[in-house]
Design a protein around this motif. Structure first.
Motif, PDB file in Angstrom:
ATOM      1  N   HIS A 170      29.075 -19.445  -6.201  1.00  0.00           N
ATOM      2  CA  HIS A 170      28.233 -18.971  -7.309  1.00  0.00           C
ATOM      3  C   HIS A 170      27.671 -17.593  -6.926  1.00  0.00           C
ATOM      4  O   HIS A 170      27.344 -17.340  -5.763  1.00  0.00           O
ATOM      5  CB  HIS A 170      27.108 -19.963  -7.609  1.00  0.00           C
ATOM      6  N   THR A 206      31.795 -10.436 -15.942  1.00  0.00           N
ATOM      7  CA  THR A 206      31.345 -11.724 -15.386  1.00  0.00           C
ATOM      8  C   THR A 206      30.046 -11.527 -14.609  1.00  0.00           C
ATOM      9  O   THR A 206      29.101 -12.310 -14.741  1.00  0.00           O
ATOM     10  CB  THR A 206      32.429 -12.295 -14.439  1.00  0.00           C
ATOM     11  N   TRP A 263      27.221 -10.974 -17.079  1.00  0.00           N
ATOM     12  CA  TRP A 263      26.907 -12.178 -17.857  1.00  0.00           C
ATOM     13  C   TRP A 263      26.257 -13.253 -16.987  1.00  0.00           C
ATOM     14  O   TRP A 263      25.240 -13.832 -17.343  1.00  0.00           O
ATOM     15  CB  TRP A 263      28.192 -12.711 -18.514  1.00  0.00           C
ATOM     16  N   GLU A 264      26.827 -13.472 -15.809  1.00  0.00           N
ATOM     17  CA  GLU A 264      26.363 -14.620 -15.016  1.00  0.00           C
ATOM     18  C   GLU A 264      25.122 -14.317 -14.176  1.00  0.00           C
ATOM     19  O   GLU A 264      24.345 -15.207 -13.890  1.00  0.00           O
ATOM     20  CB  GLU A 264      27.482 -15.111 -14.086  1.00  0.00           C
ATOM     21  N   LEU A 265      24.979 -13.040 -13.753  1.00  0.00           N
ATOM     22  CA  LEU A 265      23.920 -12.774 -12.780  1.00  0.00           C
ATOM     23  C   LEU A 265      22.961 -11.666 -13.204  1.00  0.00           C
ATOM     24  O   LEU A 265      21.743 -11.856 -13.177  1.00  0.00           O
ATOM     25  CB  LEU A 265      24.566 -12.446 -11.423  1.00  0.00           C
ATOM     26  N   ASN A 284      21.609 -10.523 -15.663  1.00  0.00           N
ATOM     27  CA  ASN A 284      21.214 -10.857 -17.009  1.00  0.00           C
ATOM     28  C   ASN A 284      19.713 -11.102 -16.886  1.00  0.00           C
ATOM     29  O   ASN A 284      19.285 -11.794 -15.965  1.00  0.00           O
ATOM     30  CB  ASN A 284      22.031 -12.119 -17.318  1.00  0.00           C
ATOM     31  N   LEU A 314      27.676 -27.576 -14.650  1.00  0.00           N
ATOM     32  CA  LEU A 314      28.446 -26.341 -14.657  1.00  0.00           C
ATOM     33  C   LEU A 314      29.937 -26.639 -14.592  1.00  0.00           C
ATOM     34  O   LEU A 314      30.339 -27.745 -14.229  1.00  0.00           O
ATOM     35  CB  LEU A 314      28.061 -25.495 -13.435  1.00  0.00           C
ATOM     36  N   TRP A 340      22.309 -19.515 -19.918  1.00  0.00           N
ATOM     37  CA  TRP A 340      23.561 -18.986 -20.472  1.00  0.00           C
ATOM     38  C   TRP A 340      23.950 -19.709 -21.762  1.00  0.00           C
ATOM     39  O   TRP A 340      25.067 -19.579 -22.240  1.00  0.00           O
ATOM     40  CB  TRP A 340      24.692 -19.112 -19.447  1.00  0.00           C
TER      41      TRP A 340
END
Ligand SMILES: [Zn+2]
Length: 287
Positions: A88, A121, A124-126, A128, A207, A270
């Motif tokens: 992750h 990615t 979007w994933e981190l 943010n 997840l 998310w």
């Protein structure tokens, strides 16, 4: 070795030490162990720095925001080996700042080390603002942030025992939150570095790649080592936990799988829906 580590079931009392940095906070756990945290990650990422006689081990590298290497060098002059608990993005963001990296051998870790993480990615994933919040540290540009490929010097298998300058770490593959998740059993200091599966807060099995049955099996595996450690060091929230969290977490997964306990619906940052089973000290999120 401090008496707290070997002779007592009580956990060490962390104390905050002051460092000149505008992103990381440092707590000293024992004379050989520091927790470096990122308080502006919404689940306080915690990186563990173990210092041996001639080498140091850094467990995870956080979000990739700020100069982690500089902070580590403030705490030790020894050569550092990085070990990631899983892939992750909040656990390997600063891998490229280090030259000696060890990972569990899994298609996800092979892919991320070879290719890095696509910019979309990463944002979007981190990167943010539901996940990490400004003010950003000096020298960090969110617009130019990247998680580039990095070299892995050794690939680990379940059951391997790493000896890094006299620090002996046993690798335990513990999926449930992420399929490539490992815990590290420090046989030198009797500590379980437990990543994201034992912590003061929510364990996420909702997840992609998460699975509550696998999580239960991971807790059962760890229970077979219960007499080999004195306390837990998680990778989020509070830096130290007492080991009785493990049987509590195992019982929690059994209750979830039995279908007999109630849950609440929720939505993660998310937008993914989950069911939350709350057991007080720990909660379990499932699809
Ligand atoms: Zn995490």
């Amino acid at each position: 070795m401090p008496a707290t580590a070997r002779h007592s079931s009580s956990i060490p009392q962390p104390h905050r030490i002051t460092i000149d940095d505008d992103w990381f906070e440092v707590q000293q756990i024992t004379d050989y162990l520091y927790a470096i945290s990122e308080p502006r990650h919404y689940e306080h990422t915690v990186l563990n720095l173990l210092i041996g006689h001639q080498h140091a081990v850094l467990i995870d590298t956080g979000c990739g925001i700020g100069n982690l290497r500089r902070v580590v060098e403030l705490l030790t002059s020894h050569p550092v080996t990085v070990i990631n608990t899983h892939t992750h993005l909040d656990h390997l963001g600063s891998n490229s700042q280090f030259s000696n990296i060890v990972m569990f051998d899994h298609p996800r870790s092979r892919d991320i080390s070879r290719n890095g993480v696509p910019r979309e990615t990463l944002f979007w994933e981190l990167l943010n603002e539901k996940v990490v919040t400004p003010p950003w540290p000096r020298g960090f540009s969110r617009e130019n942030a990247a998680l580039p490929p990095f070299q892995v010097s050794r690939w680990l298998e379940h059951g391997d025992v790493l000896d890094i300058g006299g620090i002996r770490l046993k690798v335990l593959h513990t999926p449930g939150e992420a399929p490539d998740h490992i815990c590290l059993l420090d046989q030198t200091h009797r500590i379980l570095f437990c990543g994201d599966i034992l912590l003061d807060g929510a364990v996420w099995s909702h997840l992609d790649g998460g699975d509550v049955s696998a999580l239960r099996a991971s807790y059962e595996l760890l229970m077979r080592h219960y007499d080999e450690f004195d306390f837990l060091m998680p990778c989020h929230n509070a830096p130290c936990q007492s080991k009785d969290l493990l049987p509590i977490a195992l019982a929690a997964t059994e209750d979830v799988l039995s279908g007999k306990v109630t849950s609440e619906e929720g939505v993660d940052p998310w937008g993914r829906q989950y069911r939350k089973y709350d057991f007080g000290r720990i909660s379990i999120l499932t699809k």
